[in-house]
Design an enzyme around this catalytic site. Structure first.
Site: not given
Ligand code: DSN
Length: 414
Positions: A51, A53, A196, A222, A225, A231
């Site tokens: 933990y 925080e 985003d 994120t 990707k 993730r």
């Molecule tokens: N699920 C993602 C995508 O496929 O673009 C976005 O959250």
């Protein structure tokens, strides 16, 4: 995984199945990628027990000498990649990152201009089914008749609606955004700017497309990707929003950060700083361009007129009379994984829309280049046109597996 194999054969078997599925399948979901074995190793560590925080040097619990090291490394490396003034690497994923960012600078009921989902936006940019849309007042902008964002219409909308925030970014729009335009429009109406970049973060980090960080007050992403990390999520912002973003993350929205995940983010950011990642990002764009050209050659209609990033959005129903769902199922049968997707003003339903979204980040990580993309486009066309011919689909599946085997993945995982 010798302990897991012995102790929990059911979970072990499912993991082995997933490894094989990834090894033998052609992954074309635009938001997916393959992390390195080093990133996987960092994820599976004792940091999951801790933990922590708070933030480096300002924690609520003791025993933070090593958590501070990995969190600071992640922050410093991300700063080098994106040139942001302030970075928070604790958001658990993209949706929480967006909710945190809204809550840091807005009050419930405030108005946000975001891109309509069916025109390429994202659920968390204002779709009525989300919590964000229950808390904030979203107004959606759309693409124009030429398939691209109509910045004049966006400006008129902003002048009329007077939003507190203008939000850029997408999950299926395939064109380069005009960052300066967003900035100029927001300035005129006194709105905060947010983007985003979840889908394109790796392309930005690799220098394959322009960096929006200088133009926007807040940038969310994120990390799993195109950026090819574990993730997770991340928020970058101008120094003047730093305190608000950190407070909104913890204690505002989240509890203890997932330190194993943050360690893996640090590893992935280290990889993205290497020259080889620049090559990767450039190749992603080249591969997507070949996919665009080849699919057009086979008579597919591409939404937004084509692509400037890592994916294409194809109107399969309008092009071939095959729905997005039928295409997804047929392609699954040949070992090509992608997702059905709405197209702008889709006359069909979300569960069986007109389109499919196809992305190349994962196959590019595997080492596939222009020649392989040409084959993939041919198989997509073949499978869509013969989606009811099980025998033909089986034949193509064998060819797909054979190509995947030439680009091995996770050789050391057992
Ligand atoms: N699920 C993602 C995508 O496929 O673009 C976005 O959250």
């Amino acid at each position: 995984m010798k302990n897991l194999k012995k102790q929990d054969p059911k979970v072990y078997k499912a993991i082995q199945g997933e490894i094989k599925r990834q090894q033998e399948g052609m992954e074309l979901i635009a938001s997916e990628n393959y992390v390195s074995e080093a990133v996987l190793e960092a994820l599976g560590t004792v940091f999951t027990n801790k933990y922590s925080e708070g933030y480096p040097k300002k924690r609520y619990y003791g025993g933070q000498e090593y958590t501070d090291v990995v969190e600071q490394l992640a922050i410093d490396r991300a700063k080098k990649l994106f040139g942001a003034e302030h970075i928070n690497v604790q958001p658990l994923s993209g949706a929480p990152a967006n909710m945190i960012a809204y809550s840091a600078v807005l009050q419930p009921g405030d108005k946000i201009l975001g891109m309509d989902l069916s025109h390429g936006g994202h659920l968390t940019h204002g779709h009525p089914v989300t919590l964000s849309a229950k808390v904030y007042n979203f107004v959606g902008y759309k693409t124009g008749a030429d398939g691209k964002i109509d910045y004049d219409a966006l400006e008129k909308m902003a002048m009329a609606e007077k939003p507190k925030m203008i939000l850029a970014g997408f999950s299926a729009y395939t064109r380069q955004l005009n960052y300066r335009k967003f900035q100029q429009i927001a300035k005129k109406v006194g709105a905060i700017t947010m983007i985003d970049v979840a889908h394109i973060a790796g392309l930005i980090a690799g220098g394959a497309i322009p960096n929006p960080v200088p133009y926007f007050d807040i940038v969310t992403t994120t990390t799993h990707k195109t950026l090819r990390g574990p993730r997770g999520g991340m928020i970058m912002c101008k120094e003047k929003f730093a305190k608000a973003i950190d407070k909104a993350t913890f204690p505002g929205f989240q509890g203890g950060p997932h330190m194993n995940n943050i360690a893996a983010k640090a590893v992935a950011f280290g990889e993205a700083l290497k020259p080889s990642f620049k090559k990767y990002a450039t190749q992603v764009i080249k591969n997507a361009k070949v996919l665009e050209k080849e699919l057009k050659k086979y008579g597919f209609k591409l939404m937004f007129g084509g692509t400037d990033n890592h994916m294409v959005l194809v109107d399969v129903f309008g092009s071939k009379g095959v729905s997005g769902k039928e295409a997804e199922v047929a392609l699954d049968k040949i070992g090509i994984t992608l997702n059905k997707n709405m197209i702008p003003d889709d006359p069909r339903s979300p569960m069986d829309p007109s389109g499919v979204r196809i992305g190349v980040p994962a196959v590019t990580s595997r080492g596939m280049k222009e020649k392989e993309i040409e084959k993939i486009a041919k198989w997509i066309n073949d499978a869509v046109e013969n989606h009811k011919d099980e025998k033909r689909l089986k034949e193509i599946h064998k060819e797909v597996i054979a190509l995947c085997k030439k680009f091995p993945l996770y050789k050391n995982l057992k």
